[in-house]
Design an enzyme around this catalytic site. Structure first.
Site, short mmCIF file in Angstrom:
data_model
loop_
_atom_site.label_atom_id
_atom_site.label_comp_id
_atom_site.label_asym_id
_atom_site.label_seq_id
_atom_site.Cartn_x
_atom_site.Cartn_y
_atom_site.Cartn_z
N ALA A 62 10.87 -1.88 10.45
CA ALA A 62 11.70 -1.99 9.25
C ALA A 62 10.85 -2.08 7.99
O ALA A 62 11.14 -2.85 7.08
CB ALA A 62 12.63 -3.20 9.36
N ALA A 103 9.02 0.60 4.95
CA ALA A 103 9.62 1.67 4.13
C ALA A 103 10.07 2.84 5.01
O ALA A 103 11.15 3.40 4.82
CB ALA A 103 8.64 2.14 3.07
N LYS A 136 10.48 -6.60 14.60
CA LYS A 136 9.81 -7.65 15.36
C LYS A 136 9.99 -9.01 14.67
O LYS A 136 10.02 -10.05 15.31
CB LYS A 136 8.32 -7.29 15.36
CG LYS A 136 7.52 -7.90 16.43
CD LYS A 136 6.29 -7.09 16.81
CE LYS A 136 5.24 -6.90 15.76
NZ LYS A 136 3.95 -6.55 16.33
N SER A 186 4.41 -2.16 4.17
CA SER A 186 4.97 -1.50 2.96
C SER A 186 5.24 -2.56 1.89
O SER A 186 5.06 -2.34 0.69
CB SER A 186 6.30 -0.81 3.25
OG SER A 186 6.22 -0.03 4.40
N GLU A 210 -4.87 6.80 -10.27
CA GLU A 210 -5.65 6.12 -9.23
C GLU A 210 -6.78 7.04 -8.80
O GLU A 210 -6.77 8.24 -9.08
CB GLU A 210 -4.75 5.74 -8.05
CG GLU A 210 -3.83 4.57 -8.39
CD GLU A 210 -3.15 3.96 -7.18
OE1 GLU A 210 -3.34 4.45 -6.06
OE2 GLU A 210 -2.41 2.99 -7.37
N ASP A 220 1.88 -1.21 17.73
CA ASP A 220 2.82 -1.18 18.86
C ASP A 220 3.34 0.23 19.16
O ASP A 220 3.37 0.66 20.31
CB ASP A 220 4.02 -2.11 18.59
CG ASP A 220 3.59 -3.54 18.32
OD1 ASP A 220 2.46 -3.90 18.67
OD2 ASP A 220 4.39 -4.31 17.76
N HIS A 237 -10.21 -0.43 2.89
CA HIS A 237 -10.02 -0.63 1.45
C HIS A 237 -11.23 -1.39 0.93
O HIS A 237 -11.63 -2.40 1.50
CB HIS A 237 -8.74 -1.41 1.15
CG HIS A 237 -8.32 -1.26 -0.28
ND1 HIS A 237 -8.98 -1.89 -1.30
CD2 HIS A 237 -7.36 -0.51 -0.87
CE1 HIS A 237 -8.42 -1.54 -2.45
NE2 HIS A 237 -7.43 -0.71 -2.21
N ARG A 259 -12.27 6.03 -1.78
CA ARG A 259 -12.31 4.71 -1.12
C ARG A 259 -13.43 4.57 -0.09
O ARG A 259 -14.09 3.54 -0.03
CB ARG A 259 -11.00 4.46 -0.38
CG ARG A 259 -9.90 4.07 -1.30
CD ARG A 259 -8.61 3.89 -0.53
NE ARG A 259 -7.59 3.53 -1.51
CZ ARG A 259 -6.34 3.24 -1.19
NH1 ARG A 259 -5.95 3.27 0.04
NH2 ARG A 259 -5.48 2.91 -2.13
N HIS A 268 -7.54 -1.00 6.23
CA HIS A 268 -6.35 -0.96 5.38
C HIS A 268 -5.28 0.03 5.88
O HIS A 268 -4.11 -0.29 5.91
CB HIS A 268 -6.79 -0.58 3.97
CG HIS A 268 -5.67 -0.45 3.00
ND1 HIS A 268 -4.76 -1.47 2.78
CD2 HIS A 268 -5.28 0.57 2.20
CE1 HIS A 268 -3.87 -1.08 1.88
NE2 HIS A 268 -4.15 0.17 1.52
N ARG A 326 -6.92 9.31 3.42
CA ARG A 326 -5.67 9.38 2.66
C ARG A 326 -5.93 9.23 1.17
O ARG A 326 -6.69 8.37 0.74
CB ARG A 326 -4.74 8.26 3.14
CG ARG A 326 -3.48 8.10 2.33
CD ARG A 326 -2.63 7.00 2.92
NE ARG A 326 -3.19 5.69 2.69
CZ ARG A 326 -2.98 4.95 1.60
NH1 ARG A 326 -2.26 5.40 0.61
NH2 ARG A 326 -3.51 3.74 1.49
#
Length: 559
Positions: A17, A19, A39, A47, A117, A212, A233, A279, A344, A379
């Site tokens: 649960a 985003a 969980k 998120s 960024e 999981d 990060h 990063r 991260h 990413r």
């Protein structure tokens, strides 16, 4: 928590649960009966901790093609171009739908405010101060709770996927819920369980991020991809006793400096862009600098100095960072923040297509759990929340298989788990030791810098721990249960202990998969850096695929 009866069948079950899970649940057709499994309680996910923002080319001087270019550049040769194109082109309309749902992004007058960024060529990051993730998940949670077709099942732990033996179709899931094991059927299962940062000793991920979804999918034969690529990060708050709180990249984008104990901006020794380099470069710069200068590099830190940013700008843009630092006795207006790298974001995951479908019919994956091909080897900042939304939206078009309830099968007798108190305590102590030792081992051997001998030794250790785990009485019992077999446990703290058991098993599998994948890829690229193979190698401009215990290469999909 009060006992809630849950149905034994849904049209779609969404596990997770954050985003990705919340938005997926909202985008699924309202005619479907949806179960959303979490969980914890709703609103505890990575998120929720995403500070930076969400990237989208909506400015007049920006375009999806520039966003595509920046994403591909960051991905170090491993992005699937079609997936990146899909992400960037869908981004503006997905932002619009978030605004329509009530997400309150910051504005400059009537226009949405955009910041810059690292590695973005334009200002394209939307934000809600420095708690964008929380703003998004809070809004989505409120919408989910209003939907009559969605039932939220809280404090439920997904144990395993349930495949139809004849067809191999994913037809349901086993859940540990309110002291017992439940088997729930569904026409489709969507895994949105986030990353696996807890496999590392230093991580910005919350305690629920134990990989999981990836682990349970791997165990039933799902194809996984690019698991060696972990983004560290560069700037997590590093203070004894404090959570590894992430100090957003946006802070450096607004003008903060990275300095060492002498007050020198050392990042320029490693890259001409200094603290605004990608990063992985900044993480390695800090790591290498600490290896050279610190007595104990594992616990040492450098400093992030926000004082070059005007005070009122800090208050407006980073209120949460100011507040958290204050809580740990750091006044960002007058002193620098102690920071060091931490695990991260996991670029790899369950291999999926643009409709989130895995190689197992009926099984889907969205968000950090999935490998869509958009992030490649590294990413781009603020593409992760975007990926959750763009790919979650695709499940509006889900095609469901018919799931027949097997009403013919006679009810099975209840299977009982007994263990005397001393053996039970002994077993829990073994689990607690594994849970403590594993992240330290993975951090040392598969952290920011990796090499073969440490990887090989760690793989051997993890394999022996996996055998110890499989030999535990609880493991033996749980692995012998048939689908739909009723189970009873005779222990008072079974909820807590079963979660420790399940998460430890998942983390052992995740550790094994990351270590083996890191040993398999004999080059350095993006978030994967090997001291013994420090350069990229064009023979390795391929994806790493894992199915069961087989590792292989697969080509990058070009348009």
């Amino acid at each position: 928590m009060s006992k809630i009866d849950i149905p034994s069948q849904f049209d779609v079950l969404v596990v997770g649960a954050g985003a990705a899970g919340l938005y997926t649940a909202l985008c699924l057709p309202e005619s479907l009966r949806v179960g959303l499994i979490t969980k914890e309680t709703v609103a505890l996910s990575a998120s929720d901790w995403a500070q930076g923002g969400i990237a989208a080319a909506i400015a007049p001087n920006d375009s999806p093609s520039l966003h595509i270019e920046d994403t591909i550049k960051a991905g170090a040769g491993l992005c699937d171009v079609a997936a990146v194109k899909f992400l960037a082109e869908q981004a503006p309309s997905c932002i619009k739908s978030l605004v329509n749902l009530g997400v309150a992004f910051d504005r400059h007058g009537p226009a949405l405010a955009l910041t810059l960024e690292a590695a973005h060529s334009r200002n394209r990051v939307l934000h809600a101060a420095d708690t964008t993730g929380r703003e998004v998940t809070t809004t989505l949670t409120a919408q989910v709770l209003r939907r009559e077709n969605i039932q939220v099942i809280q404090q439920a732990l997904a144990l395993s996927l349930w495949l139809e033996p004849e067809t191999g179709h994913c037809q349901g899931i086993s859940l540990f819920y309110q002291g017992t094991i439940k088997w729930i059927r569904a026409g489709a299962i969507v895994l949105a369980t986030g990353g696996g940062g807890q496999v590392f000793a230093q991580t910005t991920n919350p305690a629920v991020s134990t990989g999981d979804g990836v682990a349970i999918a791997w165990r039933v034969g799902a194809i996984l991809r690019d698991l060696e690529f972990v983004q560290f990060h560069p700037t997590a708050l590093t203070k004894p006793g404090a959570d590894r709180f992430l100090i957003s990249e946006a802070v450096r984008g607004e003008g903060a400096h990275l300095v060492d104990n002498e007050g020198r901006r050392f990042a320029f020794d490693y890259h001409p862009a200094g603290e605004l380099a990608p990063r992985d470069v900044v993480s390695r710069a800090i790591f290498s600098h600490l290896q050279r200068t610190a007595l104990d590099p594992a616990t040492a830190h450098v400093w992030l100095d926000m004082r070059p940013i005007p005070e009122d700008q800090i208050r407006q843009r980073f209120p949460n960072i100011v507040k958290v630092c204050q809580r740990w006795g750091i006044d960002v207006f007058h002193e620098p923040i102690p920071v060091a790298p931490a695990a991260h974001y996991w670029m790899g995951g369950i291999a999926t297509d643009l409709q989130n479908q895995t190689n197992i019919p009926g099984l889907y994956a969205v968000g950090e759990t999935a490998s869509t091909g958009v992030h490649g080897a590294n990413r781009l900042a603020s593409n992760s929340l975007l990926e959750c939304i763009v790919f979650g939206a695709q499940l509006a078009n889900i095609k469901l298989a018919d799931v027949e309830l097997d009403s013919q099968a006679p009810p099975l007798p209840t299977k009982e788990f007994h263990l005397d108190e001393r053996d039970w305590q002994n077993q829990q102590a073994q689990l607690a030791i594994l849970r403590e030792k594993l992240p330290r081992l993975v951090w040392q051997s598969a952290g920011i810098c990796r090499e073969q001998s440490a990887l090989s030794a760690a793989i051997a250790t993890v394999e022996s721990w996996q055998q110890d785990f499989a030999a535990l009485p609880l493991s033996q019992f749980l692995l012998s249960i048939y689908p739909n077999e009723p189970v009873s446990f005779h222990f008072s703290d079974i909820d807590q202990q079963l979660r420790l058991w399940a998460e430890t098993g998942n983390l052992l599998d995740i550790a094994y998969l990351i270590l083996k994948s890191a040993a398999f890829r004999t080059e350095s690229r993006g978030g994967h850096y090997r001291l013994d193979y420090p350069s990229p190698n064009s023979d390795w401009q391929v994806h790493t695929l894992v199915q069961k215990h087989q590792w292989s290469q697969s080509p990058i999909i070009s348009p």
